[in-house]
Every structure is written in C-alpha cells, then in structure tokens.
Design a protein around this motif. Structure first.
Motif, PDB file in Angstrom:
ATOM      1  N   LEU A   1     -64.462  52.126 -12.291  1.00  0.00           N
ATOM      2  CA  LEU A   1     -66.281  51.991 -12.416  1.00  0.00           C
ATOM      3  C   LEU A   1     -66.597  51.081 -12.667  1.00  0.00           C
ATOM      4  O   LEU A   1     -65.913  50.301 -13.640  1.00  0.00           O
ATOM      5  CB  LEU A   1     -66.722  53.056 -12.774  1.00  0.00           C
TER       6      LEU A   1
ATOM      7  N   THR B   1     -73.485  53.943  -3.357  1.00  0.00           N
ATOM      8  CA  THR B   1     -72.384  53.100  -4.595  1.00  0.00           C
ATOM      9  C   THR B   1     -73.085  53.100  -6.003  1.00  0.00           C
ATOM     10  O   THR B   1     -72.047  53.528  -6.401  1.00  0.00           O
ATOM     11  CB  THR B   1     -71.613  52.063  -4.528  1.00  0.00           C
TER      12      THR B   1
ATOM     13  N   ALA C   1     -72.953  56.961  -6.633  1.00  0.00           N
ATOM     14  CA  ALA C   1     -71.948  57.447  -7.042  1.00  0.00           C
ATOM     15  C   ALA C   1     -71.230  56.549  -8.180  1.00  0.00           C
ATOM     16  O   ALA C   1     -70.526  57.441  -8.532  1.00  0.00           O
ATOM     17  CB  ALA C   1     -71.383  57.827  -5.938  1.00  0.00           C
ATOM     18  N   GLN C   2     -71.362  55.485  -8.684  1.00  0.00           N
ATOM     19  CA  GLN C   2     -70.501  55.350  -9.880  1.00  0.00           C
ATOM     20  C   GLN C   2     -71.294  55.910 -11.080  1.00  0.00           C
ATOM     21  O   GLN C   2     -70.734  55.986 -12.160  1.00  0.00           O
ATOM     22  CB  GLN C   2     -70.907  53.868 -10.003  1.00  0.00           C
TER      23      GLN C   2
ATOM     24  N   GLY D   1     -69.639  58.973 -12.290  1.00  0.00           N
ATOM     25  CA  GLY D   1     -69.046  58.779 -12.654  1.00  0.00           C
ATOM     26  C   GLY D   1     -69.203  58.257 -13.972  1.00  0.00           C
ATOM     27  O   GLY D   1     -68.856  58.691 -14.990  1.00  0.00           O
TER      28      GLY D   1
ATOM     29  N   TYR E   1     -62.805  56.873  -9.297  1.00  0.00           N
ATOM     30  CA  TYR E   1     -63.231  56.348  -8.209  1.00  0.00           C
ATOM     31  C   TYR E   1     -62.609  55.204  -7.194  1.00  0.00           C
ATOM     32  O   TYR E   1     -62.081  54.616  -7.494  1.00  0.00           O
ATOM     33  CB  TYR E   1     -65.375  54.593  -8.380  1.00  0.00           C
TER      34      TYR E   1
ATOM     35  N   SER F   1     -62.887  53.756  -3.236  1.00  0.00           N
ATOM     36  CA  SER F   1     -62.982  53.615  -1.479  1.00  0.00           C
ATOM     37  C   SER F   1     -61.949  54.529  -0.858  1.00  0.00           C
ATOM     38  O   SER F   1     -60.828  54.561  -0.814  1.00  0.00           O
ATOM     39  CB  SER F   1     -62.925  52.016  -1.727  1.00  0.00           C
TER      40      SER F   1
ATOM     41  N   ILE G   1     -64.607  60.306  -6.762  1.00  0.00           N
ATOM     42  CA  ILE G   1     -65.607  60.103  -6.057  1.00  0.00           C
ATOM     43  C   ILE G   1     -65.392  59.228  -5.023  1.00  0.00           C
ATOM     44  O   ILE G   1     -64.451  58.363  -5.180  1.00  0.00           O
ATOM     45  CB  ILE G   1     -66.746  58.900  -7.339  1.00  0.00           C
TER      46      ILE G   1
ATOM     47  N   ASP H   1     -65.851  56.784  -2.199  1.00  0.00           N
ATOM     48  CA  ASP H   1     -66.877  56.290  -1.503  1.00  0.00           C
ATOM     49  C   ASP H   1     -67.048  55.575   0.477  1.00  0.00           C
ATOM     50  O   ASP H   1     -65.836  55.309   0.815  1.00  0.00           O
ATOM     51  CB  ASP H   1     -67.747  54.876  -2.012  1.00  0.00           C
TER      52      ASP H   1
END
Ligand code: ADP
Ligand code: MG
Length: 471
Positions: A130, A178, A181-182, A185, A199, A201, A232, A234
């Motif tokens: 993160l 992003t 979403a972060q 976290g 996290y 991608s 998570i 992305d």
C-alpha cells in the motif's frame, strides 16, 4: 573523457528528448539539475516531491534505461528534492530520496509461494503493497463519490462483515479508484493492525499466475492468497480474455468470500459491461456493492486542488486555482498534472503564476481548445445551468422558464461574442434579428429589477469567460 554529473545528465537528456514529446520534456526534464555523480549513482535535483512522484510514475522505465545506458548495469539514480513553497535553494530543506532503479511496486518474486513476503522475516508477513499517502482523510468527499467513499469506510472498519462484499469501485480513469481502494487497505490496517491486507494490480496478479504456472506452483499461489483478510485487486478490466487467470481468480475469490474475507475490486466500467470476463465471475462481482466514481463538480475539484496544494506546500492565487478547476473537469490526475506543470513552468521560466501562464499550461492538457467564445458554447452552458436540453433553446416552446433561458442565451451571445444579431438569431432556430433585440431588452429589464436573476447572469458570464471553450 571524464564523466561528470553534468556530462552524464546531458547525455541522458539527449536520449530522453528523443523519447518524450517536447512539452513533457520542457515540463519534466528541463527543470532537473544534476547534482553529483558518485560511483554509479547520479543524483538529480527536482523542484518538489510531487515532481519526483510524477517522474517515478510516468518515466521510470525511460529513466532506468537511460541511466543504464550511461552508467552501466549498476547505474542508479538518486533524487534530491527541493521542497517548500518558497523556492529558494535552502540547503536545510533538502531531503534525499534514494531510489534504486527497480520499477516501483515490482516485487521480487524470488519465492513464488509467497509473492509478497518481505524477505528476511521469519514469520510470514505479507507486505500490503500500500501507498500510505492514499488515505480517507485526503480523499475529498463530494456528490461524485459519496456512496463509494462511505461504503469504503464501512468495509475498512469491518472487513468481510458488511453486505458490501465484494466492493466494486468503478469509474473513468483518473477519478480516484486506486486512491480509494488503497485508502480502504490503509484504514483497515489502522483499525486492526493484525489484519492481513494485500493490494495487487491486475497486471501483477496476472504475471504472478503466469509465473506460478511456469513453476508448477499454482496451488501454492492459491494457498498464499488464502492468508489475506482484505484483498484489493485494482483494474480488473485487465483480466478480460485471460481465461486461465480468471479461473484461478475465481477460485481465490470463492475461498476468500466463503471464509468471510473482504474483496475490494476496481474497474473502469460497471461489472455488467466487463466484456471478455466469465459470466460466473461477473455474477459474483454483483453479490456485493458496485459503487461508481463520477467526475467531481466544481466545488469538489476546488477542494481537491486545495488539499493537494497544502500537501505539497504550494500556494496559488485563488483566481488561478479557480481557473484551473473551471477548465479541467473530467480527470483529477490531470488536475494535479496542471498544478505541477504550472509550478514547474513558473520555476523554469521565472514567471509569476497567473491566469496567463495557467492558460498556456492547460492548453497542453486539454485537447482542441479554442479561446473563442461561440454561440453554441453559450447555449450549452446556459442549458446546463437551467437543466434543459439545448434543443429547447432553439425550439418554439413558450414556457416561461424556457423563454427566459433562451433570451438570456441571446443576450450573452450578443455581449460575449462578436457575432451579428442576424447570425445570433440563426443560431436560435432561425429567428430574425429583431427577436434578438427584443430578447436583449427583456433580459436587461429583468436585470434591472431582479437581483437574483442578476446574480445568476453574472455567474454565468464569469463561467463562460473563464472557460477555455472545449470543443
Ligand atoms: P484512477 O485509479 O481512478 O485512475 P487515481 O486513484 O489514480 O485514479 O486518482 C488520480 C489522482 O487523483 C490521484 O492522485 C488521487 O489522489 C487524486 N484523487 C482522486 N479522487 C480524489 C479525491 N476525491 N480527493 C482527493 N484526491 C483525489
Ligand atoms: Mg488506478
């Protein structure tokens, strides 16, 4: 010839110039000063932290290649950041960032079993991957993101324990997927540091799968993901058409979900529009909540830009901030880009930051701008303001609210463009010039008697003058 930091950087610039467009080169590379060369490390000075992050985000591969070319395989680049709003060369305010040339986020997948395990730590600890600067605190709330933001907060406070599982955040590029979403976290870890958050991608996820297949270690890979409490992923649109990856993801998804673990996914479109994605995955994405991020309205854009300025220790005149926000509407990353570019240009050319400079910078960001105010543009803004379709302004409706909007558009067209009365009339469904004169008179009468109307008109006038009339 002896290599000095200046000669090395000069050669680097020659390569870079060939690989980026002129504007980017001017904005991002010209302001850089080489500071020193020690063994294999070249130190360059950049104006501020934002600048450094921009280079890292957009040009890391190019820089890496160039440095290797100049200094060999062991070549490294280090940044020195000149910080603060007062742009003097204050030695004490310099901080150094060491950066080896690994692409950020690229994880050393030495052990495929635990692709994110921090090496050297015995107990299995997963680095959440993160970025701590993405928080809820600096994720400005607006109508555009209220649902997604509050669902995100709920999820972070009680991962797996809400109805929002999975939480799918979707929206166009640069609108904060992003970041949000972060932030989930980061917040989940603040609420409960014992939780395992990860996290990833979609690209990295796909690459790991490819590698695990190659190493015959798919099971290990799936098992590894079972350790995670909050996963998570992305940009899941990148999983489209990747059949094997989707199959493994499906597996991981099910196991996590069954065990009450939280999934947070982001996508550039709503789940139902994810072409190339297996139906069974799409149907699972719909189990929880899909919340979208819309383009922010003017107030929210202003608030975001001001937050960014505070974070970076920058200070811009109010009218310039307003001007930027009027003109950059659909992409927050672009909004930040303009800010940084503006600061860079002002330092580079020793120019004051004012609307003129802002105009020059913005022109490079917004495609096809024209400075000319057109009748169509006025109609568009007026129609938006009164929440009417543009057609109504050209049509025959005699409804009072529409008549006023129509007359007002003619009035503004007369005052803000250099079109003849005849030409203006033609733009309004072929009305003649006497109608335009009559309309202008009617508006003037209203202006003289109705203060609220007067305010509306001056707001609109300002908006029209401020906008660089995107075509
Ligand atoms: P996306 O992933 O949707 O393409 P990002 O999350 O990368 O967009 O956001 C782009 C930039 O805009 C980031 O720097 C992010 O911090 C910023 N941003 C987006 N939304 C907000 C917001 N509501 N408040 C503050 N900054 C935001
Ligand atoms: Mg993103």
């Amino acid at each position: 010839m002896v290599k000095t930091c200046a000669t090395v950087w000069d050669s680097c610039l020659r390569t870079i110039r060939r690989n980026v467009n002129t504007q980017s080169f001017k904005t991002w590379f010209e302001p850089i000063r080489p500071v020193r060369l020690e063994q294999n490390a070249l130190t360059i000075q950049v104006p501020n932290k934002f600048f450094y992050e921009w280079l890292e985000e957009h040009y890391v591969a190019l820089l890496k290649m160039t440095i290797r070319q100049e200094l060999g395989e062991k070549g490294r680049l280090e940044y020195q950041i000149l910080m603060g709003p007062n742009r003097e060369q204050d030695q004490s305010s310099k901080i150094s960032v060491k950066k080896d040339m690994n692409i950020p986020g690229a994880v050393d997948t030495g052990s495929i079993k635990n692709p994110f395990v921090i090496p050297g730590i015995k107990k299995v600890t997963i680095d959440p991957q993160l970025n701590p600067s993405y928080t809820f605190e600096n994720f400005i709330e607006g109508d555009c993101n209220r649902l997604a933001r509050s669902a995100g907060l709920a999820v972070a406070g009680k991962p797996g324990g809400t109805a929002f599982n999975p939480l799918v955040i979707f929206g166009d590029v640069g609108l904060g997927k992003t970041h949000l979403a972060q932030a989930i976290g980061n917040e989940a870890l603040i609420s409960d540091p014992g939780k395992t958050v990860l996290y990833v991608s979609s690209e990295k996820f796909t690459n790991q799968i490819i590698e695990s297949i190659r190493n015959n270690a798919v099971n290990d890979f799936v098992n590894f993901y079972q350790l995670v409490d909050v996963l998570i992923v992305d940009d899941i649109q990148f999983l489209a058409n990747k059949i094997k990856t989707q199959e493994i993801f499906f597996h991981i998804f099910n196991q996590l979900h069954q065990n009450g673990k939280q999934l947070v996914l982001t996508s550039d479109r709503p789940p139902k529009d994810l072409d190339g994605m297996e139906e069974r995955l799409i149907s699972r994405f719909k189990w929880g909540l899909s919340a979208d991020l819309q383009a922010p309205d003017l107030e929210t854009r202003m608030a975001i830009l001001e937050t960014k300025m505070n974070q970076e220790g920058l200070d811009l005149p109010y009218d310039v901030t307003e001007f930027i926000c009027y003109n950059i509407k659909n992409n927050i990353r672009e909004l930040e880009g303009v800010l940084i570019s503006l600061v860079a240009q002002s330092m580079l050319n020793r120019r004051e930051i004012d609307i003129e400079l802002a105009k020059e910078v913005i022109k490079n960001f917004v495609k096809q701008m024209s400075k000319e105010i057109t009748v169509e543009f006025i109609q568009k803004l007026v129609a938006e303001h009164f929440d009417l379709p543009v057609d109504k302004l050209k049509g025959q409706t005699r409804k009072r609210s529409i008549v006023i909007a129509r007359q007002l558009s003619m009035y503004l067209a007369k005052n803000l463009t250099n079109k003849s009365l005849k030409a203006i009339g033609e733009n309004f469904g072929g009305r003649d010039h006497s109608t335009v004169i009559y309309s202008c008179k009617a508006v003037q009468d209203l202006l003289d008697t109705d203060m609220i109307f007067k305010d509306t008109v001056s707001d609109l006038e300002k908006k029209i003058k401020m906008s660089l009339n995107e075509k």
